[in-house]
Design an enzyme around this catalytic site. Structure first.
Site, PDB file in Angstrom:
ATOM      1  N   HIS A  94      -3.376   6.052   3.637  1.00 20.91           N
ATOM      2  CA  HIS A  94      -4.485   4.811   3.118  1.00 20.91           C
ATOM      3  C   HIS A  94      -3.628   3.736   3.803  1.00 20.91           C
ATOM      4  O   HIS A  94      -4.461   2.793   4.187  1.00 20.91           O
ATOM      5  CB  HIS A  94      -4.344   4.828   1.550  1.00 20.91           C
ATOM      6  CG  HIS A  94      -5.355   3.780   1.182  1.00 20.91           C
ATOM      7  ND1 HIS A  94      -4.891   2.515   0.747  1.00 20.91           N
ATOM      8  CD2 HIS A  94      -6.683   4.044   0.627  1.00 20.91           C
ATOM      9  CE1 HIS A  94      -6.021   1.822   0.304  1.00 20.91           C
ATOM     10  NE2 HIS A  94      -7.021   2.734   0.258  1.00 20.91           N
ATOM     11  N   ASP A 116       0.732  -1.189   0.020  1.00 18.03           N
ATOM     12  CA  ASP A 116      -0.137   0.211  -0.012  1.00 18.03           C
ATOM     13  C   ASP A 116       0.804   1.242   0.162  1.00 18.03           C
ATOM     14  O   ASP A 116       2.041   1.237  -0.586  1.00 18.03           O
ATOM     15  CB  ASP A 116      -0.986   0.100   1.324  1.00 18.03           C
ATOM     16  CG  ASP A 116      -2.290   0.473   0.938  1.00 18.03           C
ATOM     17  OD1 ASP A 116      -2.278   1.895   0.992  1.00 18.03           O
ATOM     18  OD2 ASP A 116      -3.310  -0.073   0.810  1.00 18.03           O
ATOM     19  N   SER A 175     -11.246  -1.147  -0.520  1.00 19.55           N
ATOM     20  CA  SER A 175      -9.896  -1.266   0.313  1.00 19.55           C
ATOM     21  C   SER A 175      -9.969  -1.687   1.467  1.00 19.55           C
ATOM     22  O   SER A 175      -9.128  -2.156   2.006  1.00 19.55           O
ATOM     23  CB  SER A 175      -9.389   0.334   0.134  1.00 19.55           C
ATOM     24  OG  SER A 175      -8.627   0.478  -1.006  1.00 19.55           O
TER      25      SER A 175
END
Length: 587
Positions: free
Chosen positions: A213, A179, A404
């Protein structure tokens, strides 16, 4: 050419879709919007919570005091860690006496009160459990400095929906998070980040997690901070940073991450890899390099979990044409909307969750997990935190939506399965996850695969079936790389001439009772799909036909990002929570 219902225009960016430039913000292709919420735990009646403590005693003595559920879970799973708490007694300074006499602690650094019989002090998890069994103590709650009371996981619905609440202290395999990096300073991951590797080749990448994120994804998968727990809070984590601070990555960087995992899986015990990302180029899994990279992990017994994508629409299937979510071997996860209760009977697919057939005829996603209105940790210095300030629900925490955040739930459950059954292959883990799902009768066909993930079911299968049994017949030895590879040409010829080839995957008697069997990709008719008209004997021609689908100037709007916030939509109903804690409702 028929493509299973997906639109022919595709996302323009390397992995995350088009950005909204010129507005000071950027929409990410797999995470979406969040919302603010209010705390619910204050509405709980004390007597309804006591049975939880009594049933989960620390040892020979039963817990008689009220302990906040999130604090109790943390104290039991992390007995050596320190927590800032307030201990309450029955009057007459009994709380202070219990701390001093039972724990032999000095009260010089503690804070006592005149308005209540209580003392604020830092205690270890083991000390909290000892005090909770003392008759002079009535309650132990978190001091606001650690924000547990306002952030307890029992305020969230998804842990109950997925059944992970009972496994907070269970062993779990190591999870690799591919990520934007992970903020290693966060207490959610204290002592459990086994390695952090920066593989980003794009400029503008900060150390740690400049985007935010990856920290959010890791928190959902394996966070363990008091009341903000993830699906597998005991799992170790490996952070592989492939994105810059704008959430962009090159496909080659993601492949490099797969290479790193392959080379270091034994050293760090990596058995699960989470990819909450997807390519922007529609492709056949037979030719896409990212698909080949994740397949290499799968063939080496690393369970690969990927997000389906947020380019779906509520009117019908979008198709799933992007790697790695289009790969039939890996576990592709769609996002569910958990409705009003912890029951899956009112759950549906989130309106932006992608689903449908891949360009090669496989139905995706394989299964679903909650992905709407999720709360997770985000570095306060990250670009995500700044761009979406209206979704900040507490300092360092945001609420966002997207596939996600559904994927890491499944990654966490997969890690729990391997913690209990380290001998399982990747195919068996996928089989246990699929067989253990709960049905979603209100969801549209194929939109949530075979159902919603449920840890309590999936962890109980001693010998789950191999979900990829039919595909495994086309996995052969690679004489060049000395490994295992997928024989795409043989599979394509078989699929074109015999649409029933996939029945082998479901022939095992273990699948016989699965209520979802009619929704499986075994029902797809490959002879009717787009590739049947291609000349698969000529790989150059086939590759060129897929390349034509890459419309680099086109983009899709991020449906999750455009979603209107709904206050408290992800929170559990107080009455339902009280019934669960009282033992009168089994989620």
């Amino acid at each position: 050419m028929r493509t299973g219902g997906q639109r022919r225009d595709v996302r323009a960016s390397a992995l995350w879709g088009s950005g909204k430039r010129g507005t000071g913000s950027r929409s990410n292709a797999l995470w979406g919007s969040g919302k603010r919420r209010t705390a619910l735990l204050a509405t709980l009646v004390l007597t309804l919570v006591v049975p939880l403590g009594a049933s989960a005693g620390p040892g020979p003595k039963s817990i008689t005091a009220f302990v906040a559920p999130g604090l109790l879970t943390s104290a039991q799973s992390r007995p050596a860690d320190k927590f800032s708490v307030i201990v309450q007694g029955k009057g007459g300074n009994q709380a202070a006496h219990a701390v001093a006499d039972l724990l032999h602690l000095s009260l010089k650094t503690a804070r006592t009160f005149s308005s209540i019989d209580g003392v604020a002090i830092d205690l270890t998890g083991a000390q909290i459990l000892t005090l909770a069994a003392d008759k002079h103590v009535t309650a132990i709650t978190a001091d606001s400095r650690v924000r547990l009371s306002s952030a307890s996981p029992v305020n969230e619905k998804w842990p109950f929906v997925t059944g992970v609440t009972r496994y907070s202290s269970a062993p779990a395999a190591t999870i690799a998070i591919v990520d934007s990096g992970i903020d290693a300073s966060r207490p959610e991951f204290a002592g459990r980040i086994a390695a952090s590797v920066n593989l980003t080749s794009l400029p503008g990448n900060s150390s740690g997690d400049g985007r935010g994120h990856g920290t959010f994804v890791a928190g959902i998968a394996a966070g363990a901070m008091g009341g903000r727990g993830g699906a597998a809070p005991t799992a170790k984590i490996v952070s592989l940073d492939v994105m810059d601070d704008q959430g962009m990555a090159k496909t080659s960087d993601v492949i490099a991450a797969a290479d790193w995992i392959l080379a270091n899986r034994a050293k760090y015990g990596i058995r699960v890899a989470n990819f909450s990302l997807h390519s922007s180029v529609a492709n056949s899994f037979m030719y896409d390099p990212l698909d080949k990279a994740v397949e290499s992990l799968w063939f080496n017994n690393v369970v690969v979990v990927v997000a389906a994508g947020n380019y779906g629409n509520p009117n019908g299937p979008s198709g799933v044409p992007f790697a790695p979510g289009n790969d039939p071997f890996v576990i592709t996860v769609g996002a569910s909307d958990t409705g009003r209760s912890v029951s899956t009977l009112d759950d549906v697919a989130a309106p932006w969750s992608a689903y449908g057939y891949t360009l090669d005829g496989f139905a995706k996603p394989d299964l679903a997990a909650p992905g709407r209105y999720m709360v997770g940790p985000v570095p306060v210095t990250s670009t995500l935190y700044t761009e979406r300030a209206d979704h900040v629900v507490d300092t360092g925490y945001m609420e966002l939506s997207g596939t996600s955040f559904a994927a890491p739930i499944v990654s966490g459950v997969a890690a729990l399965i391997l913690g209990k059954h380290p001998e399982f292959t990747a195919d068996q883990v996928k089989g246990a996850l699929m067989l253990g799902t709960k049905p979603m009768p209100r969801a549209a066909d194929l939109s949530e695969g075979v159902g919603e993930v449920n840890a309590a079911r999936s962890l109980e299968y001693p010998n789950p079936p191999k979900a990829n049994k039919a595909l495994n017949g086309f996995v052969v030895n690679d004489p060049v790389a000395n490994g295992r590879v997928f024989d795409a040409a043989s599979w394509a010829a078989k699929a074109k001439n015999d649409a029933s080839w996939a029945e082998a995957s479901w022939a095992d008697a273990s699948w016989a009772d699965a209520s979802w069997s009619t929704a499986s990709w075994a029902d797809a008719s490959w002879s009717d799909l787009s590739f049947a008209s291609a000349s698969w004997a000529d790989t150059a021609t086939a590759a060129a036909s897929w390349a034509d689908l890459s419309l680099a100037s086109a983009s899709w709007a991020d449906n999750a990002g455009d979603e209107t916030a709904q206050p408290d939509a992800g929170a559990i109903d107080p009455a339902e929570l009280a019934a669960i804690l009282a033992g009168t409702l089994d989620p």
